[in-house]
Design a protein around this motif. Sequence first.
Motif, mmCIF file in Angstrom:
data_model
loop_
_atom_site.group_PDB
_atom_site.id
_atom_site.type_symbol
_atom_site.label_atom_id
_atom_site.label_comp_id
_atom_site.label_asym_id
_atom_site.label_seq_id
_atom_site.Cartn_x
_atom_site.Cartn_y
_atom_site.Cartn_z
ATOM 1 N N HIS A 9 25.490 18.132 6.175
ATOM 2 C CA HIS A 9 26.692 18.133 7.006
ATOM 3 C C HIS A 9 26.406 19.014 8.208
ATOM 4 N N ASN A 10 26.903 18.618 9.389
ATOM 5 C CA ASN A 10 26.688 19.443 10.557
ATOM 6 C C ASN A 10 27.945 19.567 11.396
ATOM 7 N N TRP A 11 27.929 20.584 12.234
ATOM 8 C CA TRP A 11 29.061 20.911 13.112
ATOM 9 C C TRP A 11 28.530 21.043 14.537
ATOM 10 N N TYR A 12 29.339 20.679 15.509
ATOM 11 C CA TYR A 12 28.976 20.856 16.910
ATOM 12 C C TYR A 12 30.185 21.439 17.646
ATOM 13 N N GLY A 13 29.954 22.546 18.313
ATOM 14 C CA GLY A 13 31.052 23.222 18.995
ATOM 15 C C GLY A 13 32.109 23.744 18.047
ATOM 16 N N GLY A 14 31.719 24.003 16.801
ATOM 17 C CA GLY A 14 32.658 24.501 15.806
ATOM 18 C C GLY A 14 33.446 23.426 15.091
ATOM 19 N N ASP A 15 33.300 22.159 15.509
ATOM 20 C CA ASP A 15 34.019 21.047 14.881
ATOM 21 C C ASP A 15 33.065 20.204 14.043
ATOM 22 N N ASP A 16 33.634 19.561 13.024
ATOM 23 C CA ASP A 16 32.815 18.680 12.190
ATOM 24 C C ASP A 16 32.198 17.577 13.044
ATOM 25 N N LEU A 17 30.905 17.378 12.890
ATOM 26 C CA LEU A 17 30.214 16.340 13.643
ATOM 27 C C LEU A 17 29.910 15.125 12.778
ATOM 28 N N SER A 18 29.201 15.338 11.645
ATOM 29 C CA SER A 18 28.844 14.196 10.807
ATOM 30 C C SER A 18 28.424 14.631 9.418
#
Length: 455
Positions: A277-286
């Motif tokens: 699981h990853n986050w980008y800019g503090g939001d869930d990405l994928s």
Amino acid sequence: MKRLAHVLIIVASLISAAPARAKPVTLGVEAMRQLAFEAVTAGFAEQALVYADLLLQRDPKDSTALTVRAQALRALGRTQEARVAAKLAWKSAQTASGRYGAAMAMAQALSSEGRRMAAQLWLRRAAQIAPNPRAYAIARRDFGYVKSRNPWVLQFDVSASPASNVNNGSSNSYMSIGGIPILFDIPPDQQALSGFQFGLGLSGTYRFSPTAPNRQTEARVGVMAQAVVLSGDAKDKAPNARAQDYTYTALEFGLTHHRALDAAALNVLHLTGTAGHNWYGGDDLSNYMRASADLDHRFQNGTSLGFGVSGDHTARLDRPIQSSDRLAIKLGYNFALATNRLSLEVEAAQTSSDSVEVNNDAVTLSLGWRKTKPVAGLMLSGGIDLTQQIFADSRYVIGGREDNKVTAQLQMGFQHVEYMGFSPVLTMQATQVQSNTAQNEHRNLGITLGIQSAF
């Protein structure tokens, strides 16, 4: 050495058993220390412990005696007492040689208790303060021995780099449709912004006990984080851009099974499953999952041939329409040429998605090079990747989109700059993407300073 120690022990026994009328024989402190060291080295732990205790009656902070005592106690199975003695030896030692001996004794005691990760740390300390090249080589050798028997493998990566495109933005300020520029500017925060990138990665791998010869299964968990600091130019260009909008974090779990298909392990199959699981800019990405199978064949002359197939599923949480499935096959060849190691790999991949800007076919050609001997104290390696992506449809160009990506990299490892077995690595990388749509063209130049284990 063992015979000499035996002789010294017999001599000492005769001295202690001499008649009272005989002229007394006195051993000096250095002679007693040598006698204790020879005894423990030869395997006479009980005698060595007696001599060490006699020396400690004279001076409780005698680091040599404390080190011998630790080694003797460890040989007798009294590992907890051995650790106490080794710690006192480390604190009392006034020379690099004394600290080295104490660190080695501590590592031996910890390893005997099955605390191999802590033993590896003390062996790194020993290597750092080794008084001569031979002592350093022994510490490295013992580190390799303990590491090979440790079911846990920890790895961390730390890096810092200036980069011309920290947000993977477009290198152009305008968009194009059908290859024709239009009067529609790309927002400044979606254009390439310069700054600094800081990365931190930590992973732990647990190697299960083999259930059969030539088989090994591993479980892995890893976390990676990347932070960005925008340059002054980037802030002027995009005042509304925030560095935290470009942070990236990933958490990943994996399971790998290695199986040798023949007794000589010339053919090895690797099966891997990964979920993350990853986050980008503090939001869930994928959320993503990956499965792969790789077969490596090693020839008698040292060259190797590899074949692999993999499948990925990515569920985008920010833009579900861009969720995708990717299938790839690859073929690689690795060989030696004089003092160089070269590799060649070709990969073909197909990505399926409901988004026309994600759905594509790709081919990648990778060339790798590594110098097998240091050059002026530097371990050199590098490579170049050439990728072509074909998008059958696109919102921006009639007849489909085509991206051509080139990535070149040169890595320099500073072999003679080392602290506790870790050395700095300098990586220079340049990436350029050319496309028939202006908004998908990218360029990035970066220099990364990282750290890697020297052994």
